[in-house]
Design an enzyme around this catalytic site. Structure first.
Site, PDB file in Angstrom:
ATOM      1  N   VAL A   1      48.611  36.635  41.371  1.00 37.53           N
ATOM      2  CA  VAL A   1      48.210  37.428  42.903  1.00 37.53           C
ATOM      3  C   VAL A   1      49.380  36.410  43.739  1.00 37.53           C
ATOM      4  CG1 VAL A   1      46.890  37.977  44.284  1.00 37.53           C
ATOM      5  CG2 VAL A   1      46.308  37.981  41.649  1.00 37.53           C
TER       6      VAL A   1
ATOM      7  N   LYS B   1      35.880  35.043  44.376  1.00 38.38           N
ATOM      8  CA  LYS B   1      34.561  36.002  44.181  1.00 38.38           C
ATOM      9  C   LYS B   1      33.946  34.681  44.184  1.00 38.38           C
ATOM     10  CE  LYS B   1      37.120  37.555  40.528  1.00 38.38           C
ATOM     11  NZ  LYS B   1      38.079  38.463  40.470  1.00 38.38           N
TER      12      LYS B   1
ATOM     13  N   ASP C   1      30.596  38.575  36.568  1.00 31.45           N
ATOM     14  CA  ASP C   1      32.129  38.695  37.471  1.00 31.45           C
ATOM     15  C   ASP C   1      31.558  40.187  39.056  1.00 31.45           C
ATOM     16  OD1 ASP C   1      34.887  39.385  38.128  1.00 31.45           O
ATOM     17  OD2 ASP C   1      34.353  41.226  37.895  1.00 31.45           O
TER      18      ASP C   1
ATOM     19  N   VAL D   1      36.882  41.659  47.127  1.00 29.74           N
ATOM     20  CA  VAL D   1      36.001  42.119  46.026  1.00 29.74           C
ATOM     21  C   VAL D   1      36.963  43.442  46.302  1.00 29.74           C
ATOM     22  CG1 VAL D   1      34.376  44.405  46.274  1.00 29.74           C
ATOM     23  CG2 VAL D   1      34.154  42.030  47.686  1.00 29.74           C
TER      24      VAL D   1
ATOM     25  N   GLY E   1      45.372  42.732  28.780  1.00 28.74           N
ATOM     26  CA  GLY E   1      45.471  41.265  29.709  1.00 28.74           C
ATOM     27  C   GLY E   1      44.394  41.750  30.898  1.00 28.74           C
TER      28      GLY E   1
ATOM     29  N   LYS F   1      30.441  40.134  43.212  1.00 26.40           N
ATOM     30  CA  LYS F   1      31.251  40.211  44.520  1.00 26.40           C
ATOM     31  C   LYS F   1      29.889  41.072  45.187  1.00 26.40           C
ATOM     32  CE  LYS F   1      35.181  41.312  41.323  1.00 26.40           C
ATOM     33  NZ  LYS F   1      35.993  42.285  40.277  1.00 26.40           N
TER      34      LYS F   1
ATOM     35  N   GLU G   1      39.874  38.676  29.697  1.00 28.11           N
ATOM     36  CA  GLU G   1      40.441  37.640  28.686  1.00 28.11           C
ATOM     37  C   GLU G   1      39.866  37.196  27.753  1.00 28.11           C
ATOM     38  OE1 GLU G   1      40.617  35.052  31.507  1.00 28.11           O
ATOM     39  OE2 GLU G   1      40.943  36.808  33.130  1.00 28.11           O
TER      40      GLU G   1
HETATM   41  N1  LIG Z   1      44.664  38.790  39.452  1.00 31.30           N
HETATM   42  C1  LIG Z   1      43.716  40.146  39.887  1.00 31.30           C
HETATM   43  O1  LIG Z   1      43.743  41.265  39.580  1.00 31.30           O
HETATM   44  C2  LIG Z   1      42.786  39.189  40.426  1.00 31.30           C
HETATM   45  C3  LIG Z   1      41.733  40.582  41.249  1.00 31.30           C
HETATM   46  C4  LIG Z   1      41.316  40.158  42.200  1.00 31.30           C
HETATM   47  C5  LIG Z   1      41.042  38.577  42.266  1.00 31.30           C
HETATM   48  N2  LIG Z   1      42.142  38.176  42.351  1.00 31.30           N
HETATM   49  C6  LIG Z   1      41.107  36.169  42.432  1.00 31.30           C
HETATM   50  O2  LIG Z   1      42.906  35.934  42.520  1.00 31.30           O
HETATM   51  C7  LIG Z   1      42.600  34.448  42.252  1.00 31.30           C
HETATM   52  C8  LIG Z   1      44.209  34.085  41.262  1.00 31.30           C
HETATM   53  O3  LIG Z   1      44.221  35.546  40.208  1.00 31.30           O
HETATM   54  P1  LIG Z   1      45.712  35.340  39.659  1.00 31.30           P
HETATM   55  O4  LIG Z   1      44.717  36.881  38.527  1.00 31.30           O
HETATM   56  O5  LIG Z   1      46.657  35.095  40.710  1.00 31.30           O
HETATM   57  O6  LIG Z   1      45.049  34.614  38.382  1.00 31.30           O
HETATM   58  P2  LIG Z   1      46.278  33.348  37.897  1.00 31.30           P
HETATM   59  O7  LIG Z   1      47.916  34.731  37.564  1.00 31.30           O
HETATM   60  O8  LIG Z   1      45.772  32.536  36.415  1.00 31.30           O
HETATM   61  O9  LIG Z   1      47.194  32.578  38.354  1.00 31.30           O
HETATM   62  C9  LIG Z   1      46.125  31.972  39.267  1.00 31.30           C
HETATM   63  C10 LIG Z   1      47.245  29.804  39.216  1.00 31.30           C
HETATM   64  O10 LIG Z   1      46.972  29.511  39.857  1.00 31.30           O
HETATM   65  C11 LIG Z   1      47.214  28.031  38.909  1.00 31.30           C
HETATM   66  N3  LIG Z   1      46.424  27.308  39.107  1.00 31.30           N
HETATM   67  C12 LIG Z   1      44.778  27.172  38.507  1.00 31.30           C
HETATM   68  N4  LIG Z   1      44.122  26.154  38.849  1.00 31.30           N
HETATM   69  C13 LIG Z   1      44.776  25.452  39.221  1.00 31.30           C
HETATM   70  C14 LIG Z   1      44.562  24.043  39.784  1.00 31.30           C
HETATM   71  N5  LIG Z   1      43.512  23.647  39.774  1.00 31.30           N
HETATM   72  N6  LIG Z   1      45.790  23.361  40.594  1.00 31.30           N
HETATM   73  C15 LIG Z   1      47.138  24.002  40.692  1.00 31.30           C
HETATM   74  N7  LIG Z   1      47.498  25.105  40.051  1.00 31.30           N
HETATM   75  C16 LIG Z   1      46.398  26.227  39.901  1.00 31.30           C
HETATM   76  C17 LIG Z   1      47.814  27.946  37.972  1.00 31.30           C
HETATM   77  O11 LIG Z   1      48.782  27.479  37.630  1.00 31.30           O
HETATM   78  P3  LIG Z   1      48.976  27.605  35.783  1.00 31.30           P
HETATM   79  O12 LIG Z   1      50.155  28.786  35.575  1.00 31.30           O
HETATM   80  O13 LIG Z   1      49.539  26.257  35.579  1.00 31.30           O
HETATM   81  O14 LIG Z   1      47.395  28.180  35.383  1.00 31.30           O
HETATM   82  C18 LIG Z   1      48.362  30.028  38.301  1.00 31.30           C
HETATM   83  O15 LIG Z   1      50.238  30.328  38.971  1.00 31.30           O
HETATM   84  C19 LIG Z   1      41.383  34.037  41.471  1.00 31.30           C
HETATM   85  O16 LIG Z   1      40.333  33.707  42.580  1.00 31.30           O
HETATM   86  C20 LIG Z   1      41.526  35.437  41.607  1.00 31.30           C
HETATM   87  O17 LIG Z   1      39.639  35.797  40.745  1.00 31.30           O
HETATM   88  C21 LIG Z   1      42.164  38.248  41.321  1.00 31.30           C
END
Ligand SMILES: NC(=O)c1ccc[n+]([C@@H]2O[C@H](COP(=O)([O-])OP(=O)(O)OC[C@H]3O[C@@H](n4cnc5c(N)ncnc54)[C@H](OP(=O)(O)O)[C@@H]3O)[C@@H](O)[C@H]2O)c1
Ligand SMILES: NC(=O)c1ccc[n+]([C@@H]2O[C@H](COP(=O)([O-])OP(=O)(O)OC[C@H]3O[C@@H](n4cnc5c(N)ncnc54)[C@H](OP(=O)(O)O)[C@@H]3O)[C@@H](O)[C@H]2O)c1
Lengths: 431, 431
Positions: free
Chosen positions: A24, A112, A207, A139, A193, A211, A196
């Protein structure tokens, strides 16, 4: 040298720090770069192991002015006045956002779990500090349900919300509807993807539950502790259930729902029989769908991509623009309400038995004893007599009542496995 | 004595004057009375022949403090700081709202014609006077599409909007899909109050077109003059078209659509073949449905009750609350854009002929001449040879091109009536 010493700070400009450069976060950075919204400037990108991020393909093309950092203090002590958090998890993000709000920074988040558990406190803290806390992306990702209810339905009293809030479950169940096996689809979703490695949060309902609690708080002003909302896993749903569901003009979806009649709050999450005539049945693949029911305005349905980098980034950036335009964030109810499991609905019961005379009579006896009336008994041909799946549906009655009967029935010696009990959604009303 | 002399005016209070006490106006008054929103007070109700309104059942139960008047000056010269207009029509409402905005009153309106034709000027005037002009109820009644796009999709670039924006047409077409005759359904809709005695605005597409232009301006920043958008009536759609549509896995709906590729704007309104797998086919009865397609976020679908006193009142009151909470109204583009009719789509052509050898060859020749490829030829059994309806569908090609061929074909001596040419919507993309 601090960058704000170089560039004079415009008072109404929003200087944005992005926490998290994953799926994101990187999409948010590119959307901001691509669209060049007036009055908004991305100043910081924070992530652990920042060199890896800054060197990645996803970093290319972004403005050279951005400060890339792996030290959170660089962000929290900066002159950024908006923090976008797309890291995820309760810790340390909760502590970071608390500090950001307390120091007068607006917060936009897609987290969320954090909002489901701590949204009320954080929104209080935002209010005390004269800043906004917005979380539309938390959400249904790219589907703007939260802006729509906050800005378009606040004249109504929303009495009921039902939603398909987890794209992974929807993908699995709609593929099973088309004949695929649970484990094969799950593997496919993991490979693509969508799911998980540990699918617990998705398939067991946690999850969707988070929401649902955010929706209840935001659209119904009903505070819910996620842990108080019962969840039922989709792991026990079999192909045979889709066959029986089809005989009943239904299919199966993971539905999260909350209802209020003003006094009692009912909520749960789990696999549910939905009629083919209902929008819930039409939702396929990773889509999300939310139906709100207002006392005055009736049903409104929202659907679209619940996840994915770009759709979610649209929600995050729209929130950011709302903050930039000075739109106030909602004040959420702090008090959590008690949650009743006493839904009144028709129910679907699937048994697998060693076929012997008297089974139907024993089952109907157990249901009669709790006052549940049988609506139909369905037995498809072609199953072996020594492991016979068949289905009983009840007329509308309370879920906890049927649960009692199912418990009794489950003890019967002819039962080869735990009976499956699902709620059935009623037919939508005609226009 | 002026009532504000009696009641001290609270500075942040919104004092609301309601223009029009018909279906929507009376529902708005009751919703405000029932919900008692903080900071909002209904002070005036204006209508012609006010005694008749004040004496009606719909007036009972409303607060005794309200000033009922049939003199518009009582409202325009009052200390009301919000005017809700639910009268309708371009005149004299346009003049009233211009005066209201010029004197620093916020305006909430459900008037689609006025906003479609004069929304841009009125929004400019509002901006100049530091007040808001909001009109969510003008499009899709109770479905909060406008708040959702303004607050939840402004981070995206909306490239396409397609909608079922007229409940009357949707009622007629979905009943025809179930086998009813056009004239019978229209009469039924008129009896039920869904359709006006003169159905022109609905069935000929003018109502949907006004709403489409509002959506284009609000969600896509594309100014359109409604008169420049081509409309096609639904009056020429027959039951036989629904039968042929079904053979093509489609049904027929009145669809209003606008597309932008950054340079060219395409827009039109008319009966359209929609695939059974598309949400457009699922919309039944008087429901409305809008699908937006964003460059980044993809498709989002909104649906629900597009009309009715209570759903529309929810939209009006939600707008009022947005004004009360200080949310700014959007600034709409003033310049109108040129509208192209050059949609590229598959097309459905229905001919009624006196069956003679060589017809198909003549038709395919005419289509070949303009470069349109035939995708399928469908002839259902059971029709008389001397008035044979049959269907040709084309591969995607430009609408104006096919129109040329259809014009040529229409001149052929075997043609018993004007051919019917409809666009076909493509299958939705899978997830
Ligand atoms: N993906 C979706 O479709 C989606 C939809 C709705 C909401 N969300 C929400 O959006 C958020 C991000 O999702 P995402 O899909 O983008 O996840 P992601 O691809 O795993 O991105 C998370 C990022 O945060 C970094 N990170 C994780 N823990 C950390 C920490 N303790 N300190 C510093 N950096 C840290 C990760 O680094 P590393 O690369 O080192 O792991 C990664 O770059 C989550 O809350 C998710 O629930 C996602
Ligand atoms: N009804 C819906 O579902 C719906 C949905 C979305 C938007 N809208 C829009 O909302 C507006 C109102 O619709 P409605 O259904 O409430 O219409 P309605 O029932 O006809 O109400 C209009 C009211 O305005 C009064 N009026 C009309 N012309 C007037 C004039 N020149 N001077 C003073 N009073 C006048 C009428 O009085 P009389 O009783 O004397 O005629 C009537 O009370 C329209 O712009 C409509 O397009 C309606």
């Amino acid at each position: 040298m601090n960058e704000s010493a170089v560039k004079p700070v415009k008072t109404d400009e929003k200087r944005v720090a992005l926490l998290g450069f994953g799926t994101v976060g990187s999409a948010v950075a590119h959307l901001l770069h691509d669209q060049k919204f007036e009055g908004v400037r991305l100043t910081h990108i924070y992530n652990r192991g920042i060199a890896r991020k800054q060197g990645s393909d996803r970093a290319s093309g972004l403005s050279g002015d951005i400060v890339w950092t792996e030290n959170i203090e660089d962000v929290l002590n900066s002159d950024a006045n908006v923090v976008i958090e797309v890291v995820g998890g309760l810790h340390p993000t909760g502590e970071w956002l608390t500090r950001a709000l307390a120091s007068g920074k607006h917060v936009v988040t897609a987290n969320k779990q954090l909002i489901a558990y701590h949204g009320a406190e954080l929104s209080q803290l935002a209010r005390q500090n004269g800043v906004s806390l917005v979380y539309n992306a938390a959400v249904a990702g790219g589907v703007p349900v939260i802006p729509a209810v906050l800005h378009g339905l606040q004249g109504d009293r929303v009495r009921q919300i039902a939603g398909i809030l987890n794209g992974t479950c929807n993908f699995i169940l709609s593929q099973m509807e088309a004949g695929a096996d649970y484990h094969d689809v799950l593997a496919k979703a993991q490979a693509a993807g969508y799911a998980e490695a540990d699918p617990t949060a998705d398939v067991d309902g946690f999850d969707a539950r988070a929401k649902l609690c955010i929706l209840a708080r935001t659209a119904m002003q009903v505070g819910l502790n996620p842990d108080a909302v019962p969840v039922q896993t989709i792991r026990n749903v079999r192909l045979v259930d889709f066959h029986y569901a089809r005989d009943l003009n239904c299919t199966i979806r993971q539905v999260a729902r909350v209802e209020s009649d003003g006094d009692t709050i009912r909520a749960n999450v789990g696999p549910t029989l939905v009629p083919h005539t209902s929008p819930f049945a039409w939702s396929h693949g990773t889509q999300n769908l939310v139906m709100t029911t207002g006392e005055f305005g009736g049903d409104v349905v929202f659907s679209g991509h619940g996840a994915g980098g770009n759709p979610t980034a649209v929600a995050v950036v729209s929130d950011l623009l709302a903050v930039a335009h000075g739109s106030a964030s909602p004040l959420l109810p702090v008090q959590d309400r008690a949650v009743s499991r006493e839904f009144v609905a028709p129910h679907y019961l699937r048994f697998v038995v060693q076929d012997k005379p008297g089974i139907i009579s024993a089952i109907s006896g157990a249901l009669a004893q709790v006052g549940a009336n049988i609506d139909s008994i369905v037995q498809r041909p072609g199953y072996p007599k020594d492991a016979l799946p068949f289905v009983v549906t009840t007329e509308p009655c309370s879920t906890t009542t049927v649960q009692q009967a199912v418990h009794t029935i489950g003890q019967m010696p002819t039962m080869l496995e735990e009976p499956l009990l699902l709620q059935m959604m009623r037919e939508p009303e005609g226009d």
